[in-house]
Design a protein around this motif. Structure first.
Motif, PDB file in Angstrom:
ATOM      1  N   PRO A 133       0.822  -1.220   0.000  1.00 38.58           N
ATOM      2  CA  PRO A 133       0.000   0.000   0.000  1.00 38.58           C
ATOM      3  C   PRO A 133       0.851   1.262   0.000  1.00 38.58           C
ATOM      4  O   PRO A 133       0.537   2.243  -0.670  1.00 38.58           O
ATOM      5  CB  PRO A 133      -0.804  -0.112   1.297  1.00 38.58           C
ATOM      6  CG  PRO A 133      -0.851  -1.547   1.598  1.00 38.58           C
ATOM      7  CD  PRO A 133       0.440  -2.120   1.094  1.00 38.58           C
ATOM      8  N   LEU A 134       1.977   1.205   0.740  1.00 45.30           N
ATOM      9  CA  LEU A 134       2.861   2.359   0.821  1.00 45.30           C
ATOM     10  C   LEU A 134       3.473   2.669  -0.547  1.00 45.30           C
ATOM     11  O   LEU A 134       3.483   3.824  -0.997  1.00 45.30           O
ATOM     12  CB  LEU A 134       3.969   2.059   1.841  1.00 45.30           C
ATOM     13  CG  LEU A 134       4.991   3.163   2.038  1.00 45.30           C
ATOM     14  CD1 LEU A 134       4.368   4.305   2.812  1.00 45.30           C
ATOM     15  CD2 LEU A 134       6.206   2.636   2.765  1.00 45.30           C
ATOM     16  N   LEU A 162       1.425   5.329   5.977  1.00 51.21           N
ATOM     17  CA  LEU A 162       0.886   6.301   5.017  1.00 51.21           C
ATOM     18  C   LEU A 162       1.060   7.716   5.543  1.00 51.21           C
ATOM     19  O   LEU A 162       1.395   8.635   4.790  1.00 51.21           O
ATOM     20  CB  LEU A 162      -0.598   6.042   4.777  1.00 51.21           C
ATOM     21  CG  LEU A 162      -0.996   4.929   3.803  1.00 51.21           C
ATOM     22  CD1 LEU A 162      -2.454   5.070   3.427  1.00 51.21           C
ATOM     23  CD2 LEU A 162      -0.136   4.973   2.561  1.00 51.21           C
ATOM     24  N   LEU A 163       0.830   7.893   6.862  1.00 50.85           N
ATOM     25  CA  LEU A 163       0.951   9.233   7.437  1.00 50.85           C
ATOM     26  C   LEU A 163       2.374   9.750   7.283  1.00 50.85           C
ATOM     27  O   LEU A 163       2.595  10.916   6.947  1.00 50.85           O
ATOM     28  CB  LEU A 163       0.545   9.208   8.916  1.00 50.85           C
ATOM     29  CG  LEU A 163      -0.950   9.027   9.152  1.00 50.85           C
ATOM     30  CD1 LEU A 163      -1.250   8.844  10.631  1.00 50.85           C
ATOM     31  CD2 LEU A 163      -1.730  10.216   8.600  1.00 50.85           C
ATOM     32  N   VAL A 164       3.340   8.865   7.523  1.00 48.37           N
ATOM     33  CA  VAL A 164       4.738   9.277   7.365  1.00 48.37           C
ATOM     34  C   VAL A 164       5.024   9.579   5.898  1.00 48.37           C
ATOM     35  O   VAL A 164       5.657  10.582   5.560  1.00 48.37           O
ATOM     36  CB  VAL A 164       5.680   8.174   7.893  1.00 48.37           C
ATOM     37  CG1 VAL A 164       7.127   8.529   7.576  1.00 48.37           C
ATOM     38  CG2 VAL A 164       5.496   8.010   9.390  1.00 48.37           C
ATOM     39  N   ALA A 169       5.356  12.794  -0.001  1.00 50.91           N
ATOM     40  CA  ALA A 169       4.390  12.964  -1.087  1.00 50.91           C
ATOM     41  C   ALA A 169       3.999  14.430  -1.211  1.00 50.91           C
ATOM     42  O   ALA A 169       3.908  14.976  -2.322  1.00 50.91           O
ATOM     43  CB  ALA A 169       3.164  12.095  -0.837  1.00 50.91           C
ATOM     44  N   ALA A 170       3.809  15.102  -0.069  1.00 51.36           N
ATOM     45  CA  ALA A 170       3.453  16.517  -0.093  1.00 51.36           C
ATOM     46  C   ALA A 170       4.588  17.344  -0.688  1.00 51.36           C
ATOM     47  O   ALA A 170       4.356  18.307  -1.422  1.00 51.36           O
ATOM     48  CB  ALA A 170       3.131  16.989   1.323  1.00 51.36           C
ATOM     49  N   THR A 204      -3.026  19.997   7.226  1.00 48.51           N
ATOM     50  CA  THR A 204      -4.438  19.626   7.087  1.00 48.51           C
ATOM     51  C   THR A 204      -4.592  18.222   6.529  1.00 48.51           C
ATOM     52  O   THR A 204      -5.436  17.447   6.990  1.00 48.51           O
ATOM     53  CB  THR A 204      -5.153  20.620   6.141  1.00 48.51           C
ATOM     54  OG1 THR A 204      -4.803  21.947   6.529  1.00 48.51           O
ATOM     55  CG2 THR A 204      -6.652  20.460   6.224  1.00 48.51           C
ATOM     56  N   VAL A 205      -3.751  17.879   5.543  1.00 50.74           N
ATOM     57  CA  VAL A 205      -3.842  16.537   4.946  1.00 50.74           C
ATOM     58  C   VAL A 205      -3.500  15.478   5.984  1.00 50.74           C
ATOM     59  O   VAL A 205      -4.216  14.478   6.150  1.00 50.74           O
ATOM     60  CB  VAL A 205      -2.904  16.414   3.721  1.00 50.74           C
ATOM     61  CG1 VAL A 205      -2.850  14.973   3.240  1.00 50.74           C
ATOM     62  CG2 VAL A 205      -3.377  17.315   2.603  1.00 50.74           C
TER      63      VAL A 205
END
Lengths: 217, 193
Positions: free
Chosen positions: A25-26, A109-111, A116-117, A129-130
């Motif tokens: 998923p990552l 995913l949070l990390v 990604a940002a 916010t994301v």
């Protein structure tokens, strides 16, 4: 008892665990974040404006990937039957599985949201916010995934169906979670968290009932 | 504690078919039951009903004492070495001395072998080890002899005999003949609808 269950479920689902593919998923999530700028071109303003939404969509789709392994295997090998005979309710087994499922994909995913940002050129306020939105929304995604995974576990070709079924059910989380990007304040995130809480509360019961009904079938 | 397993006038329906009906049994501590019958007659369904995993179409089941159930599904993680896969159930069942069952069933050399590489007979022995580790009075065994060699079969028959002498109940479904002392025989062909 619950720690024994949770330990086994984590071993099954965590990246590098025996279920295998925990990292998938990552990778999928990062691949979307990398491909998106190639597809829409190097317009930094456009990327920054739409990047948050793309991260949300990527997270939602990445959460679908592990669904196949969630319930099907244990249903087929009779683990839930043996647990039932030991007085471990299907609900308890599913609550533990829900926690393990969330832990296996969401923290990663949070990390990964941070690089990604950066790839999409989001500013720090949007990134915040994301991340907060995903923190609020991923438990709900995990709950939807577990419910759908359990409902489709005894079906032939259930995995493909599960993916399709998750998407409409996850739309409310997406609307409020990603909606927080375009509205001021934290209202959207709060609503997303509320939906998540609700889904997490009902998921063990829905999934437990699905397993019992699969056993009778 | 006295164990008891009773079924009163149960019927079983799978899909549109009524497999059997009017079946009653009553077992107390020390009883051995051999459920016999051809393939597809409902032996597995009967055992699942007795275990409480399947609702009977009619009738009721009474269990006093914990139920241990062994069928063709192993409930062990296929990718784990046998030792680790069994240890999950040992922890859950609070088993003090897992080594005893392993020695009885000659599983010790296989502890490092992943479950998916085990042969049919070895898998059966692993399932029996899971059952022994639990120390429950009612045994429900579905085709326990499948894949067992003659040596393992003898071990199995001794285990069942010892279990019943110790006040346990064993219900064995098998289409093969088994030496079970003097079992109560339930021939499902007599109950077909």
């Amino acid at each position: 008892m619950i720690t024994t269950l949770l330990r086994r479920d984590l071993g099954l689902l965590l990246p590098g665990g025996r279920g295998g593919g925990g990292i998938l998923p990552l990778l999928f999530f990062m691949a979307v974040a990398m491909l998106y700028p190639f597809a829409v071109g190097p317009d930094a303003q456009l990327l920054a404006r739409t990047g948050g939404g793309i991260i949300w969509v990527a997270a939602l789709l990445a959460a679908i990937l592990p669904l196949e392994k969630l319930v099907t295997g244990d249903l087929e090998t009779g683990v839930f039957d043996q647990l039932h005979l030991r007085g471990v309710s299907e609900e308890l087994a599913m609550a533990s599985r829900l926690a393990a499922h969330w832990l296996s994909f969401a923290p990663l995913l949070l990390v990964a949201t941070l690089p990604a940002a950066a790839l999409l050129g989001l500013d720090s306020a949007t990134t915040r916010t994301v991340v907060l939105g995903l923190l609020a929304g991923t438990p709900g995604l995990a709950a939807v995934g577990l419910m759908v995974g359990a409902l489709t576990a005894s079906l032939r070709g259930g995995a493909a169906l599960a993916g399709l079924m998750v998407i409409p059910l996850a739309v409310p989380i997406l609307i409020f979670g990603a909606g927080a990007l375009s509205t001021a304040g934290n209202g959207g995130i709060a609503l997303s968290a509320a939906i998540s809480l609700c889904l997490c509360a009902i998921a063990p019961f829905v999934a437990g009932a699905a397993i019992r009904s699969a056993r009778e079938g | 504690m006295q164990a008891r397993l009773a079924a009163k006038d149960i019927a079983c329906r799978r899909g549109d078919r009524l497999l059997f009906r009017g079946l009653s049994i009553d077992c107390a501590s020390g009883d051995t039951v051999h459920v016999s019958g051809a393939n597809g007659i409902g032996k597995s369904s009967l055992l699942r009903i007795l275990a409480g995993l399947l609702r009977p179409f009619a009738g009721e089941v009474l269990q006093i004492g914990e139920v241990g159930f062994v069928d063709e599904r192993l409930a062990l993680d296929a990718n784990l070495p046998l030792g680790q896969a069994l240890s999950f159930w040992e922890r859950l069942d609070g088993c003090g001395e897992p080594g005893r069952a392993l020695a009885l069933l000659k599983l010790e050399p296989l502890m490092d072998v992943p479950v998916r590489y085990l042969s049919t007979g070895q898998r059966k022995r692993a399932a029996l080890a899971r059952l022994l580790n639990r120390n429950c009075p009612i045994w429900l065994l579905d085709e326990p002899l499948n894949g067992l060699d003659s040596e393992a079969q003898a071990v199995f028959e001794t285990l069942v005999a010892r279990h019943c002498e110790g006040g346990g109940i064993a219900v064995v479904a098998s289409h093969q003949p088994i030496a079970l002392g003097s079992p109560l025989v339930v021939d499902l062909a007599r109950f077909t609808a």
